[in-house]
Enzyme design. Sequence first.
Site, PDB file in Angstrom:
ATOM      1  CB  SER A  32      11.986   1.673   8.955  1.00 28.68           C
ATOM      2  OG  SER A  32      11.085   2.757   9.081  1.00 28.68           O
TER       3      SER A  32
ATOM      4  CE1 TYR B 281      13.868  -1.517   4.923  1.00 35.35           C
ATOM      5  CE2 TYR B 281      12.014  -1.589   6.446  1.00 35.35           C
ATOM      6  CZ  TYR B 281      12.669  -1.005   5.383  1.00 35.35           C
ATOM      7  OH  TYR B 281      12.117   0.094   4.771  1.00 35.35           O
TER       8      TYR B 281
ATOM      9  CD  GLU C 140      -7.227   5.528  -0.989  1.00 38.13           C
ATOM     10  OE1 GLU C 140      -6.942   5.257  -2.168  1.00 38.13           O
ATOM     11  OE2 GLU C 140      -7.162   6.687  -0.521  1.00 38.13           O
TER      12      GLU C 140
ATOM     13  NE  ARG D  36       8.334   9.809   6.959  1.00 34.77           N
ATOM     14  CZ  ARG D  36       7.172  10.268   7.417  1.00 34.77           C
ATOM     15  NH1 ARG D  36       7.161  11.192   8.363  1.00 34.77           N
ATOM     16  NH2 ARG D  36       6.041   9.817   6.931  1.00 34.77           N
TER      17      ARG D  36
ATOM     18  CE  LYS E 164       5.412   2.283   4.146  1.00 35.20           C
ATOM     19  NZ  LYS E 164       5.987   3.143   3.162  1.00 35.20           N
TER      20      LYS E 164
ATOM     21  CE  LYS F  35       3.742   5.627   2.792  1.00 32.15           C
ATOM     22  NZ  LYS F  35       4.770   5.999   1.811  1.00 32.15           N
TER      23      LYS F  35
HETATM   24  C1  PBG Z   1       8.007   7.086   0.760  1.00 34.70           C
HETATM   25  C2  PBG Z   1       8.017   5.824   1.526  1.00 34.70           C
HETATM   26  C3  PBG Z   1       8.080   5.729   2.920  1.00 34.70           C
HETATM   27  C4  PBG Z   1       8.237   4.379   3.202  1.00 34.70           C
HETATM   28  C5  PBG Z   1       8.240   3.675   1.986  1.00 34.70           C
HETATM   29  N1  PBG Z   1       8.083   4.595   0.955  1.00 34.70           N
HETATM   30  C6  PBG Z   1       8.114   6.767   3.983  1.00 34.70           C
HETATM   31  C7  PBG Z   1       7.061   7.768   4.084  1.00 34.70           C
HETATM   32  O1  PBG Z   1       5.988   7.677   3.492  1.00 34.70           O
HETATM   33  O2  PBG Z   1       7.333   8.752   4.768  1.00 34.70           O
HETATM   34  C8  PBG Z   1       8.397   3.832   4.592  1.00 34.70           C
HETATM   35  C9  PBG Z   1       9.020   2.509   4.728  1.00 34.70           C
HETATM   36  C10 PBG Z   1       9.520   2.176   6.074  1.00 34.70           C
HETATM   37  O3  PBG Z   1       9.310   2.878   7.082  1.00 34.70           O
HETATM   38  O4  PBG Z   1      10.169   1.127   6.170  1.00 34.70           O
HETATM   39  N2  PBG Z   1       6.974   7.411  -0.048  1.00 34.70           N
END
Ligand code: PBG
Length: 329
Positions: free
Chosen positions: A278, A317, A237, A209, A252, A199
Amino acid sequence: MTSYLIQQRPRRNRISASIRGLMQENDLHARDLIYPMFVIDGEKKEEPIISMPGISRYSKDLLLEKAREAHLLGIPAIALFPALANEFKDRYATESTNSNGLLQQTVRLLKEELPSLTVITDIAMDPYSSDGHDGLVKNGEILNDETLEILARMAIAQAEAGADIVAPSDMMDGRVAAIRAALDDHGYENVGILSYTAKYASAFYGPFRDALDSAPKSGDKKTYQMDPANVREAIREVLLDEEEGADMVMVKPGMPYLDVVRQVREVAHVPVAVYQVSGEYAMIKAASQNGWLDQERCMMESLLAFKRAGADMILTYFAVEAAKVMQNA
Ligand code: PBG
């Protein structure tokens, strides 16, 4: 006309729709898709998320109906995120372990009403944290081992509510092992772990957010999320998460990291997920709303690209819209 001989004619394999169908190497199915959903407190409430057109926060009664619609379209799983009012947030993310909290109530309702829908819950402190960080903050630092204890308790509360799979998205070291041990200790050996393995500290999470009002109150997430410049670190990882007992690993964001998906696919022995986050959704939506892109085609192309890169499953989404397209195909 030139006189040299063209010996290879790849275009022969593209000559008609039926021939192209025979030649097709990768395919997208509704069964590959996981639909992320946001839940809020209350009843009969829908709050559209401005930066994610078409996506809303729903109270659990309405969320149940949207989940039912998704499942009927062949979508096997949802990923659930709670959007909490500030009064429920504190330094320790205490609300995350409340067995009667919003997320837990929603999971119970979903598993009661839609038992065949797989419910994936997120493990990280940010939706519940007054600091807006995924881990426990002390003097501006994110404490790793203290966070693990909270994450383990969160996992148990989610499993107890009926979550089928828990998905740690926090990027603390050792979280998969800590969560696996806690689940097994409490008799939840059948609850799976989908680890957010690679991630990245990405700017593409912005609209998410907004959706949870979960941006960090100070600093950024770079001491735990990965540097976008790195890929060897992603492999490291993956190896750690497999060793610690992850059932699936995730990359991600998605589209800017297709090379990471491919390389993770090459080394992982477990299934690989990718999260079209997102910001990726927002880009395609915004350009389509302006008439600059064809939404349906760009959506389907982006999802197929994940399969080509080697992903087994996709959090997106677009899940419902894409499943509708496939149903009508
Ligand atoms: C939180 C989390 C995030 C997302 C999924 N779980 C945001 C972040 O790490 O700040 C992001 C998903 C998205 O942007 O669609 N741990």
